[in-house]
Design a protein around this motif. Sequence first.
Motif, short mmCIF file in Angstrom:
data_model
loop_
_atom_site.label_atom_id
_atom_site.label_comp_id
_atom_site.label_asym_id
_atom_site.label_seq_id
_atom_site.Cartn_x
_atom_site.Cartn_y
_atom_site.Cartn_z
N TRP A 135 50.40 34.66 53.57
CA TRP A 135 49.08 34.46 53.41
C TRP A 135 48.85 33.09 52.37
N LYS A 136 47.50 32.95 52.26
CA LYS A 136 47.16 31.59 51.77
C LYS A 136 45.64 31.79 51.31
N LEU A 137 45.22 30.99 50.30
CA LEU A 137 43.82 31.10 49.80
C LEU A 137 43.23 29.96 50.40
N ARG A 138 41.89 30.28 50.93
CA ARG A 138 40.87 28.93 51.38
C ARG A 138 40.55 28.05 50.14
N ASP A 139 40.34 28.65 49.09
CA ASP A 139 39.89 28.17 47.83
C ASP A 139 40.89 28.66 46.74
N PRO A 140 41.92 27.67 46.46
CA PRO A 140 42.88 28.26 45.49
C PRO A 140 42.22 28.80 44.26
N ALA A 141 40.90 28.21 43.83
CA ALA A 141 40.63 28.66 42.68
C ALA A 141 39.59 30.06 42.79
N GLY A 142 39.57 30.36 43.93
CA GLY A 142 38.84 31.55 44.22
C GLY A 142 39.33 32.86 44.10
N ASP A 143 38.94 34.06 44.49
CA ASP A 143 39.46 35.34 44.25
C ASP A 143 40.44 35.67 45.53
N MET A 144 41.09 36.80 45.31
CA MET A 144 42.11 37.27 46.35
C MET A 144 41.31 38.29 47.21
N GLU A 145 40.45 37.98 48.13
CA GLU A 145 39.67 38.78 48.93
C GLU A 145 39.72 38.43 50.23
N VAL A 146 39.43 39.24 51.50
CA VAL A 146 39.73 38.56 52.76
C VAL A 146 38.92 37.41 53.11
N GLU A 147 37.64 37.45 52.55
CA GLU A 147 36.80 36.16 52.96
C GLU A 147 37.46 34.90 52.49
N ASN A 148 38.14 35.01 51.39
CA ASN A 148 38.69 33.66 50.53
C ASN A 148 40.35 33.53 50.98
N MET A 149 40.80 34.31 52.21
CA MET A 149 42.16 34.19 52.68
C MET A 149 42.44 33.95 53.94
N ASP A 150 43.46 33.46 54.34
CA ASP A 150 43.99 33.25 55.78
C ASP A 150 45.35 33.57 55.91
N LEU A 151 45.89 33.66 56.89
CA LEU A 151 47.37 33.77 57.38
C LEU A 151 47.79 32.55 57.51
N ILE A 152 49.21 32.72 57.13
CA ILE A 152 49.87 31.22 57.46
C ILE A 152 50.30 31.13 59.20
N PHE A 153 50.72 32.33 59.62
CA PHE A 153 50.95 32.54 61.14
C PHE A 153 50.20 33.58 61.53
#
Length: 407
Positions: A135-153
């Motif tokens: 997992w990784k955050l799209r916005d490192p300053a944002g919350d841990m939620e599906v909309e702000n997250m992506d998979l690495i692979f």
Amino acid sequence: METNSRATLQADLDAFDISEELGFLLEDPLTDLPDYYRVWMDLANNLTQLIESHQLRDLVDKMPVLSPHRLTSHRELRLAHLALGFITMGYVWQEGQHAPAETLPKAVALPYWLVSRRLGLPPILIYADSVLANWKLRDPAGDMEVENMDLIFNFPGDKSCRGFFLVSVLVEMAANSGILGAVEVMHGMEMHDLSKIQRGLLNVVQSLKNMKETFKLMHEHVDPTDFHGTLRIFMSGWRDNPMLPGGLLYEGVSNEPIFLSGGSAAQSSAIQCFDALLRIEHDDDSGAFLMRMRDYMPPAHRQLIETLSVCPSLQEFVLSCSNPAVCEAYDACVLALEDLRSYHLCIVAKYIIVPGSRARATGCPLRGVGAALDTTGAGGANLMVFLKSVRDTTHKALLSELASINE
């Protein structure tokens, strides 16, 4: 006193590799390796396209054998294990259930084996890879939620693949306060501190409730047809699997096939921690399967389960305890864990059993698994039998049930 408590907590976090904020999730997973490993990263980053265009196997067959000795940190090793795991699953299952690869080429098999030995993990994609470290955050300053997250692979399955793994990440994150609560109960038992035990148990209860609520996000982010027909095969292993009954030969590692289970929720260290804490001992086949799944967990997480298992019995302490608040907190834990397991049954019915039945009824098996794993988990267990068994055994840990057995 506060300083001592903090020191004890930090010692536990370090010993069992727990993040105070994220539980068993790997903190800040790396997303790239040194340039020497560029070929691994290029394949893993483009896996979906390469599988769908049937090019992955050809590229892997031409890949050089790289040494893993240039991987120096734990997070580099975890990313390498994740990348090689995704490549392995893609290679084996690129052509679906009817033409799985029976040999893993040396260029993947040998470094994968060596990386796995350094981590104390098996050379197959496991829950600790695809969920805890993917997992990784799209916005490192944002919350841990599906909309702000992506998979690495990623695997084929598009939004459903992304949703399945990310919701699983968030369920693990919700387990964090329960893991810390279990540790607090363990120390409370050592000190015979009833308030500490009660506080820890209530944290476990709330954590389990939060896990169930987070689990419900599956309905928003995962389509049953995509999950069953496209994604699920890529989590399938080569033990107790009718699609690969002879196991997988790891070229350059062994002259005999190796049998390993695929990644599944049974490999979640958090759930087994709660079982160990509450002294829920599962019967026969289910208990043996769960014990075997510990071999697929990071060693430090496995160590916490084993530590909780050999501590003085919380169950016996509560049964002999005259404190109603502690008894109530213990029962609330059992009920919350039973409730989570009941909900898991509903999820499995929706995403595996029903789509499998529908595919068979129409005479048109979905791409990928078809009927081969309609009743079997990626780890190799008979799904509904196993899940009902562990749910029912959990119920038997209620104090009223234990009291009736002891009468």
